[in-house]
Design a protein around this motif. Sequence first.
Motif, PDB file in Angstrom:
ATOM      1  N   SER A  11      57.072  -4.926  15.552  1.00  0.00           N
ATOM      2  CA  SER A  11      56.985  -6.516  15.631  1.00  0.00           C
ATOM      3  C   SER A  11      58.318  -7.280  16.309  1.00  0.00           C
ATOM      4  O   SER A  11      59.259  -6.887  15.717  1.00  0.00           O
ATOM      5  N   ASN A  13      59.177 -10.155  15.814  1.00  0.00           N
ATOM      6  CA  ASN A  13      59.861 -10.952  14.857  1.00  0.00           C
ATOM      7  C   ASN A  13      60.673 -10.387  13.903  1.00  0.00           C
ATOM      8  O   ASN A  13      61.881 -10.447  13.411  1.00  0.00           O
ATOM      9  N   GLU A  38      52.704  -3.654  15.380  1.00  0.00           N
ATOM     10  CA  GLU A  38      52.201  -4.175  14.131  1.00  0.00           C
ATOM     11  C   GLU A  38      52.624  -5.412  14.366  1.00  0.00           C
ATOM     12  O   GLU A  38      53.309  -6.046  13.455  1.00  0.00           O
ATOM     13  N   ARG A  40      52.527  -9.530  13.860  1.00  0.00           N
ATOM     14  CA  ARG A  40      52.149 -10.144  12.850  1.00  0.00           C
ATOM     15  C   ARG A  40      51.591 -11.678  12.992  1.00  0.00           C
ATOM     16  O   ARG A  40      52.331 -12.304  13.998  1.00  0.00           O
ATOM     17  N   GLY A  41      50.316 -12.110  12.680  1.00  0.00           N
ATOM     18  CA  GLY A  41      49.974 -13.581  12.718  1.00  0.00           C
ATOM     19  C   GLY A  41      50.270 -14.296  11.556  1.00  0.00           C
ATOM     20  O   GLY A  41      50.856 -13.836  10.546  1.00  0.00           O
ATOM     21  N   SER A  56      54.553 -10.926  24.140  1.00  0.00           N
ATOM     22  CA  SER A  56      54.872 -10.990  22.940  1.00  0.00           C
ATOM     23  C   SER A  56      56.355 -11.252  22.809  1.00  0.00           C
ATOM     24  O   SER A  56      56.838 -10.175  23.513  1.00  0.00           O
ATOM     25  N   ASP A 101      47.946 -23.504  17.014  1.00  0.00           N
ATOM     26  CA  ASP A 101      47.445 -22.563  18.149  1.00  0.00           C
ATOM     27  C   ASP A 101      47.279 -23.237  19.415  1.00  0.00           C
ATOM     28  O   ASP A 101      46.996 -24.475  19.275  1.00  0.00           O
ATOM     29  N   LYS A 108      41.396 -19.793  21.948  1.00  0.00           N
ATOM     30  CA  LYS A 108      42.517 -19.568  21.690  1.00  0.00           C
ATOM     31  C   LYS A 108      43.426 -18.586  22.740  1.00  0.00           C
ATOM     32  O   LYS A 108      42.869 -17.486  22.792  1.00  0.00           O
TER      33      LYS A 108
HETATM   34  C1  BTN Z   1      48.880 -16.476  15.007  1.00  0.00           C
HETATM   35  O1  BTN Z   1      48.224 -17.211  15.695  1.00  0.00           O
HETATM   36  O2  BTN Z   1      48.316 -15.808  13.962  1.00  0.00           O
HETATM   37  C2  BTN Z   1      50.341 -16.255  15.523  1.00  0.00           C
HETATM   38  C3  BTN Z   1      50.526 -14.904  16.195  1.00  0.00           C
HETATM   39  C4  BTN Z   1      51.834 -14.868  16.615  1.00  0.00           C
HETATM   40  C5  BTN Z   1      52.292 -13.657  17.287  1.00  0.00           C
HETATM   41  C6  BTN Z   1      53.541 -13.424  18.003  1.00  0.00           C
HETATM   42  S1  BTN Z   1      53.731 -11.966  19.074  1.00  0.00           S
HETATM   43  C7  BTN Z   1      55.412 -12.131  18.763  1.00  0.00           C
HETATM   44  C8  BTN Z   1      55.869 -12.378  17.606  1.00  0.00           C
HETATM   45  N1  BTN Z   1      55.948 -11.100  16.930  1.00  0.00           N
HETATM   46  C9  BTN Z   1      54.852 -10.889  16.130  1.00  0.00           C
HETATM   47  O3  BTN Z   1      54.853  -9.955  15.234  1.00  0.00           O
HETATM   48  N2  BTN Z   1      54.083 -12.113  15.665  1.00  0.00           N
HETATM   49  C10 BTN Z   1      54.650 -13.009  16.870  1.00  0.00           C
END
Ligand code: BTN
Length: 243
Positions: A11, A13, A38, A40-41, A56, A101, A108
Amino acid sequence: MNIIKLDAIGSTNTYLKELLMVSNLSNLTVVTAQRQLEGRGQRGTKWVSQEGSSLSFSVLVKDSLSDVSQIFDLNILVALSVLQGIKKCCNLSLAIKWPNDILADNKKIAGILIENSIKSSTEIVSIVGIGINVNQQNFDDLPQASSLKLLCGNPFDKEIVLQSVLECLSENLEQLKSGNAADLWKLYHDFLYQKDKLAYFELPDKTLIQGYIQGVSPNGLLIVELPQGNIEYFGLKEIKMIY
Ligand code: BTN
C-alpha cells in the motif's frame, strides 16, 4: 515536488508512513505505485485496482494544519482537489459523495483514504491516499465503480491526471494556510452529491431511512433532515448512503 515511483508495493499509504519513520521527508512528498497488492480503503475495506491502468498514490501533508479542528478542512480540501484535478482532464459531470468519494454519472471513479497522526495540538501529519480509476475497464464485483476511460470513451495519460490533481492539492493547501477555508467549504458543498435532494441511507442495524442532505458540519458530520422534520448529524460509521 518529490515523487517516489514504485513498481509494486503493498500500500502506498503504508509505505509512505514507514518511510516517514526513518527519514525526514519534505511536505508534499508523493509515492506512486503501478501495482498495489494490499490497497486499503475506507471503513477497513480493500482497494483493488488493475496493474498499470489506475492511479494509486499517497501524498505527505505536514506543516499545513495548525489545529486538530482543521482535520476535516483537509478532508474536504482533498476531495475537492481530486475532483478539480480530474475535471481539468475530462468533460464529465463530477460530484463528491460524502465524505470524499468522487462520482461521475453516479459511479465511483476515485476514493480517498486520509490517515492522520497527531503529534501535538499544533503538529498534525497526514498521509493522503488517493486511488483514481483512470483506464481500468473491468470492475467485475463492483457494479458501482467506473473509470475515466469507460465514461469518456478514450484512454487518459495517467501522468497528466496525477500532475493535475497534485497541482490542485498544492493550490488548495496554500489557500487553507492563508486562512481561507470558507471558500473551500463553499465549493465542496457546491459539488456535494444529492445536496438538498431526497437520499436513501442504511443504518448500522440495516434499517433503511430517507432524508434530505443539508450539508456537512465543520467536524465532518453529514447533516440530514428526516421526513419528520428533525435534523440529525451522522458520522462515517453511523450511516451509509445508498446510490
Ligand atoms: C476508499 O474509497 O475506500 C478509499 C480508497 C483509497 C485508495 C488509495 S490507493 C493509494 C492509497 N494507498 C492505499 O492503500 N489506499 C489509498
